[in-house]
Motif scaffolding. Structure first.
Motif, PDB file in Angstrom:
ATOM      1  N   SER A 115       0.850  -1.190   0.000  1.00 34.60           N
ATOM      2  CA  SER A 115       0.000   0.000   0.000  1.00 34.60           C
ATOM      3  C   SER A 115       0.889   1.245   0.000  1.00 34.60           C
ATOM      4  CB  SER A 115      -0.871   0.018   1.258  1.00 34.60           C
ATOM      5  OG  SER A 115      -1.652  -1.149   1.307  1.00 34.60           O
ATOM      6  N   HIS A 116       0.335   2.358  -0.474  1.00 32.69           N
ATOM      7  CA  HIS A 116       1.201   3.529  -0.631  1.00 32.69           C
ATOM      8  C   HIS A 116       1.760   4.039   0.690  1.00 32.69           C
ATOM      9  CE1 HIS A 116       3.182   6.602  -2.818  1.00 32.69           C
ATOM     10  NE2 HIS A 116       2.671   7.530  -2.037  1.00 32.69           N
ATOM     11  N   SER A 117       1.053   3.788   1.781  1.00 30.05           N
ATOM     12  CA  SER A 117       1.556   4.214   3.098  1.00 30.05           C
ATOM     13  C   SER A 117       3.010   3.794   3.313  1.00 30.05           C
ATOM     14  CB  SER A 117       0.718   3.595   4.213  1.00 30.05           C
ATOM     15  OG  SER A 117      -0.585   4.099   4.212  1.00 30.05           O
ATOM     16  N   GLY A 118       3.375   2.653   2.775  1.00 31.62           N
ATOM     17  CA  GLY A 118       4.735   2.142   2.954  1.00 31.62           C
ATOM     18  C   GLY A 118       5.780   3.002   2.261  1.00 31.62           C
ATOM     19  N   GLY A 146      -8.330   8.000   6.335  1.00 32.61           N
ATOM     20  CA  GLY A 146      -7.102   8.148   5.551  1.00 32.61           C
ATOM     21  C   GLY A 146      -7.264   9.144   4.424  1.00 32.61           C
ATOM     22  N   GLU A 147      -6.436   8.981   3.400  1.00 35.30           N
ATOM     23  CA  GLU A 147      -6.418   9.980   2.329  1.00 35.30           C
ATOM     24  C   GLU A 147      -7.737  10.021   1.570  1.00 35.30           C
ATOM     25  OE1 GLU A 147      -2.758  10.056   0.102  1.00 35.30           O
ATOM     26  OE2 GLU A 147      -3.633  11.352  -1.438  1.00 35.30           O
ATOM     27  N   SER A 148      -8.480   8.899   1.536  1.00 38.97           N
ATOM     28  CA  SER A 148      -9.757   8.911   0.820  1.00 38.97           C
ATOM     29  C   SER A 148     -10.816   9.709   1.568  1.00 38.97           C
ATOM     30  CB  SER A 148     -10.250   7.479   0.576  1.00 38.97           C
ATOM     31  OG  SER A 148     -10.411   6.797   1.803  1.00 38.97           O
TER      32      SER A 148
HETATM   33  C1  LIG Z   1       6.030   8.959  -1.831  1.00 36.87           C
HETATM   34  C2  LIG Z   1       5.164   9.467  -0.724  1.00 36.87           C
HETATM   35  C3  LIG Z   1       5.744   9.910   0.456  1.00 36.87           C
HETATM   36  C4  LIG Z   1       4.933  10.386   1.487  1.00 36.87           C
HETATM   37  N1  LIG Z   1       5.534  10.794   2.638  1.00 36.87           N
HETATM   38  C5  LIG Z   1       4.752  11.202   3.678  1.00 36.87           C
HETATM   39  C6  LIG Z   1       5.336  11.553   4.917  1.00 36.87           C
HETATM   40  O1  LIG Z   1       6.546  11.494   5.116  1.00 36.87           O
HETATM   41  N2  LIG Z   1       4.521  11.960   5.914  1.00 36.87           N
HETATM   42  C7  LIG Z   1       3.166  12.038   5.761  1.00 36.87           C
HETATM   43  O2  LIG Z   1       2.477  12.413   6.707  1.00 36.87           O
HETATM   44  N3  LIG Z   1       2.580  11.682   4.586  1.00 36.87           N
HETATM   45  C8  LIG Z   1       3.346  11.260   3.558  1.00 36.87           C
HETATM   46  N4  LIG Z   1       2.749  10.898   2.379  1.00 36.87           N
HETATM   47  C9  LIG Z   1       1.277  10.812   2.306  1.00 36.87           C
HETATM   48  C10 LIG Z   1       0.786   9.546   2.976  1.00 36.87           C
HETATM   49  O3  LIG Z   1       1.756   8.549   2.877  1.00 36.87           O
HETATM   50  C11 LIG Z   1      -0.513   9.040   2.365  1.00 36.87           C
HETATM   51  O4  LIG Z   1      -1.451  10.081   2.338  1.00 36.87           O
HETATM   52  C12 LIG Z   1      -1.057   7.886   3.191  1.00 36.87           C
HETATM   53  O5  LIG Z   1      -0.097   6.883   3.368  1.00 36.87           O
HETATM   54  C13 LIG Z   1      -2.312   7.267   2.608  1.00 36.87           C
HETATM   55  O6  LIG Z   1      -2.658   6.182   3.426  1.00 36.87           O
HETATM   56  P1  LIG Z   1      -4.037   5.435   3.318  1.00 36.87           P
HETATM   57  O7  LIG Z   1      -4.118   4.466   4.435  1.00 36.87           O
HETATM   58  O8  LIG Z   1      -5.117   6.431   3.202  1.00 36.87           O
HETATM   59  O9  LIG Z   1      -3.977   4.695   1.929  1.00 36.87           O
HETATM   60  P2  LIG Z   1      -2.847   3.840   1.166  1.00 36.87           P
HETATM   61  O10 LIG Z   1      -1.682   3.557   2.028  1.00 36.87           O
HETATM   62  O11 LIG Z   1      -2.627   4.521  -0.118  1.00 36.87           O
HETATM   63  O12 LIG Z   1      -3.569   2.472   0.930  1.00 36.87           O
HETATM   64  C14 LIG Z   1      -4.700   2.342   0.099  1.00 36.87           C
HETATM   65  C15 LIG Z   1      -5.213   0.928   0.245  1.00 36.87           C
HETATM   66  O13 LIG Z   1      -6.436   0.795  -0.445  1.00 36.87           O
HETATM   67  C16 LIG Z   1      -6.419  -0.401  -1.202  1.00 36.87           C
HETATM   68  N5  LIG Z   1      -7.347  -0.221  -2.327  1.00 36.87           N
HETATM   69  C17 LIG Z   1      -7.483   0.841  -3.145  1.00 36.87           C
HETATM   70  N6  LIG Z   1      -8.472   0.623  -4.026  1.00 36.87           N
HETATM   71  C18 LIG Z   1      -8.962  -0.609  -3.759  1.00 36.87           C
HETATM   72  C19 LIG Z   1      -9.991  -1.410  -4.324  1.00 36.87           C
HETATM   73  N7  LIG Z   1     -10.705  -1.003  -5.359  1.00 36.87           N
HETATM   74  N8  LIG Z   1     -10.219  -2.627  -3.787  1.00 36.87           N
HETATM   75  C20 LIG Z   1      -9.492  -3.089  -2.742  1.00 36.87           C
HETATM   76  N9  LIG Z   1      -8.510  -2.369  -2.175  1.00 36.87           N
HETATM   77  C21 LIG Z   1      -8.253  -1.143  -2.667  1.00 36.87           C
HETATM   78  C22 LIG Z   1      -4.968  -0.561  -1.610  1.00 36.87           C
HETATM   79  O14 LIG Z   1      -4.688  -1.891  -1.943  1.00 36.87           O
HETATM   80  C23 LIG Z   1      -4.270  -0.127  -0.328  1.00 36.87           C
HETATM   81  O15 LIG Z   1      -4.213  -1.213   0.570  1.00 36.87           O
HETATM   82  C24 LIG Z   1       3.527  10.423   1.327  1.00 36.87           C
HETATM   83  C25 LIG Z   1       2.961   9.977   0.151  1.00 36.87           C
HETATM   84  C26 LIG Z   1       3.764   9.523  -0.871  1.00 36.87           C
HETATM   85  C27 LIG Z   1       3.095   9.095  -2.136  1.00 36.87           C
END
Ligand SMILES: Cc1cc2nc3c(=O)[nH]c(=O)nc-3n(C[C@H](O)[C@H](O)[C@H](O)COP(=O)(O)OP(=O)(O)OC[C@H]3O[C@@H](n4cnc5c(N)ncnc54)[C@H](O)[C@@H]3O)c2cc1C
Length: 564
Positions: free
Chosen positions: A39-42, A370-372
């Motif tokens: 996942s992008h969080s990594g 999260g971001e969504s």
């Molecule tokens: C390169 C980079 C560096 C960053 N560095 C920082 C930082 O240092 N500090 C900070 O605060 N923020 C940082 N950010 C922002 C932050 O990392 C993200 O906003 C955050 O990790 C998003 O986490 P999330 O849990 O919302 O989603 P994500 O980690 O993006 O995970 C999305 C999940 O949804 C699942 N998914 C999506 N669509 C579907 C579907 N249709 N069916 C089933 N599963 C689905 C994916 O498989 C995944 O598991 C960074 C972002 C990037 C891109």
């Protein structure tokens, strides 16, 4: 039929934090279209914000002030207060879970500078970002994943969700398919949490991984849930030029300096007080202005990020990942030579509007984190390190709330729709439109018309073209018809979602006739609080989009001109 009390779509840090909390009392399933740890969080690099004050005095009020000012006063201040007050405790909990943060000699968690984070209401930069070298997201991601497995959370890796089921206005479950076999599965759930991350892949140049295609946003739009503040897309100032891959802001936090073609430290002109540590919208506009006025390196479309004056040990240890990427992919050693950088699409401030417990008011049993999600704590421009802390604080809150909710209700009706026809129709589609061509065109249109600077003309142009592409999409044909790991099938579903979300972004941007945070309209260059200090809600109504508004909550900090 498979059943889970709570079904979470998305196994990034936000989805897994929600799962960890909810699974203390109820049964939780998590869907992820990639293996969870991918996942992008990594990929998060630079850090996670909390006013621990380990380096110098700090407190939640200063953090709140910075977040509100950074948001260009569009964030809801009552929500920001929850985030920043709970941040230090959430951070310590991560430490207790075993996240290996970088430490000071005295054993305390080390903190570093980050854009827009200051002390004493803007007096000087403060070190507020906790980190693990520049792999902060990776260490948190791996840790919460291990805990989720230990807790017995059922993770369905490589399962793609494409349909949300409702009975009246109550959630009943989700239909997904297994990417390995194309087998369709409908899962019955009392509550569903959208945690699908961002949508950066809609743009050509982006720091976002492949998963960021806005699927959850499309699921919400499809059931009549509005999206909030979609016009605010963050462009990170420093992507590796030509790649878009991120160079963390921590590079400037550790003392890196942006320079133009003549070697000038140009941020002194745009943000005289905090210079290179200004928030991202300010720095991205500055870089683009330098480029447009001919001061890019050799007159080209990038500037330099200079780390050559820093101690070599600091670069190697605290910025190890970007140093490695630079050496391996650009053949540039940042210790010796400056890195060519340009802005890259990074984050969306908007999303599914929720309360501070992740609940989506329009639909019973629907949550988002999260971001969504759009709580909203980032307003029109997020500060660096405030996303990771948002995932943890609001993920935990949503987990607790959703667990309480499902404990108090019955199972309700099973979802009926199997989803089979949609997958087989796609697999058998033989129209003339090619997925990767439409996708390429969409990305070009978005990058050329909807990025840092926008005008009515550029946005109208983009809207017309995206609508054309949506029509073309009706006539796609898949080249690969196999059922085993058919990437084209997944891309077809993602493309449909991306086009829908792109249209919502443009429609919202066209509507907002002012410049605020990440939304810069050169035809309306000023912020206009009298008319536009309000959130945008965009919603699907009878196949078209419709805009309504919601007031911004202001508690402590009244809007002022934003200077750095
Ligand atoms: C390169 C980079 C560096 C960053 N560095 C920082 C930082 O240092 N500090 C900070 O605060 N923020 C940082 N950010 C922002 C932050 O990392 C993200 O906003 C955050 O990790 C998003 O986490 P999330 O849990 O919302 O989603 P994500 O980690 O993006 O995970 C999305 C999940 O949804 C699942 N998914 C999506 N669509 C579907 C579907 N249709 N069916 C089933 N599963 C689905 C994916 O498989 C995944 O598991 C960074 C972002 C990037 C891109």
């Amino acid at each position: 039929m498979i059943r889970h009390d709570v079904l979470i779509i998305g196994a990034g840090i936000s989805g897994l934090m929600t799962a960890l909390e909810a699974s203390k009392t109820v049964d939780v399933g998590v869907l992820s279209k990639v293996h969870s740890v991918r996942s992008h969080s990594g990929a998060a690099q630079g850090g996670i914000a909390a006013s621990l004050g380990n380096e110098e005095e700090d407190n939640w009020e200063w953090h709140m002030f910075d977040t509100v000012k950074g948001s260009d006063y569009l964030a809801d201040q009552d929500k920001v207060e929850v985030l920043v007050r709970e941040a230090p405790r959430a951070l310590i909990e991560l430490e207790h879970m075993g996240v290996p943060f970088t430490r000071n000699e005295n054993g305390s968690i080390a903190q570093r500078f980050f854009g827009g984070h200051t002390r004493a209401f803007g007096k000087a930069p403060v070190r507020r970002a906790c980190y693990a070298s520049d792999r902060t997201g990776r260490v948190i991601m791996n840790n919460v994943y291990d805990h989720a497995l230990a807790r017995g959370v059922k993770v369905y890796h490589e399962h793609f969700a494409f349909k949300l089921h409702l009975d009246n206005r109550r959630v009943t479950g989700v239909t997904c398919y297994d990417l390995a076999t194309s087998e369709v599965k409908t899962i019955h759930a009392k509550a569903v949490v959208i945690a699908t991350g961002g949508m950066g892949r809609v743009f050509q140049t982006t720091s976002n991984g492949n998963v960021a295609t806005g699927d959850g946003l499309a699921l919400a739009l499809n059931v009549g849930v509005p999206l909030m503040d979609m016009e605010f897309i963050q462009f990170h100032p420093t992507g590796f030029h030509g790649l878009g891959v991120l160079v963390t802001e921590a590079a400037r936090g550790q003392g890196g300096i942006l320079r133009n073609d003549s070697g000038e430290r140009f941020m002194e002109r745009y943000a005289p007080s905090i210079k290179d540590l200004a928030p991202r919208d300010v720095v991205s506009r500055a870089i683009l202005t330098e480029i447009q006025e001919g001061r890019g390196i050799n007159g080209k479309d990038y500037v330099h990020l200079d780390l050559t004056h820093l101690d070599e040990g600091v670069v190697e240890e605290k910025l190890s990942e970007i140093t490695e990427i630079s050496r391996n992919f650009l053949d540039i050693d940042p210790v010796k030579k400056p890195i060519p950088v340009a802005p890259t699409c990074h984050y969306m401030m908007g999303g599914v509007p929720t309360d501070v417990n992740g609940a989506v008011p329009e639909i019973e049993g629907l949550y988002s984190v999260g971001e969504s999600a759009c709580v909203s704590v980032h307003g029109s421009n997020r500060l660096g390190c405030n996303s990771l802390i948002d995932l943890v604080v609001f993920g935990k809150r949503a987990g607790k709330t959703v667990a309480d909710y499902v404990s108090s209700i019955d199972w309700g009706y099973e979802p009926e729709y199997s989803g089979e026809p949609m997958i087989s129709t796609l697999l058998n589609s033989d129209g003339g439109a090619i997925i990767h061509e439409i996708r390429g065109e969409m990305r070009k249109i978005m990058t050329n018309n909807v990025s840092i600077f926008r005008t009515e003309e550029s946005l109208n142009n983009a809207l017309a073209k995206i609508r054309q592409l949506r029509l073309m999409y009706q006539d796609i044909g898949l080249i690969h018809r196999g059922k085993v790991h058919n990437m084209e099938l997944r891309e077809a579903l993602e493309l449909d979602n991306m086009l829908m979300v792109a249209e919502a972004v443009i429609f919202s941007a066209l509507n907002r006739e002012e410049s605020r945070g990440a939304h810069s309209r050169t035809d309306y260059p000023e912020r206009d609080d009298a008319n536009w200090l309000k959130h945008t809600l965009v919603k699907n109504v009878n196949g078209g989009l419709e805009i309504t508004y919601r007031p911004v909550t202001i508690t402590r900090f009244h809007p002022k001109e934003r200077k750095y």
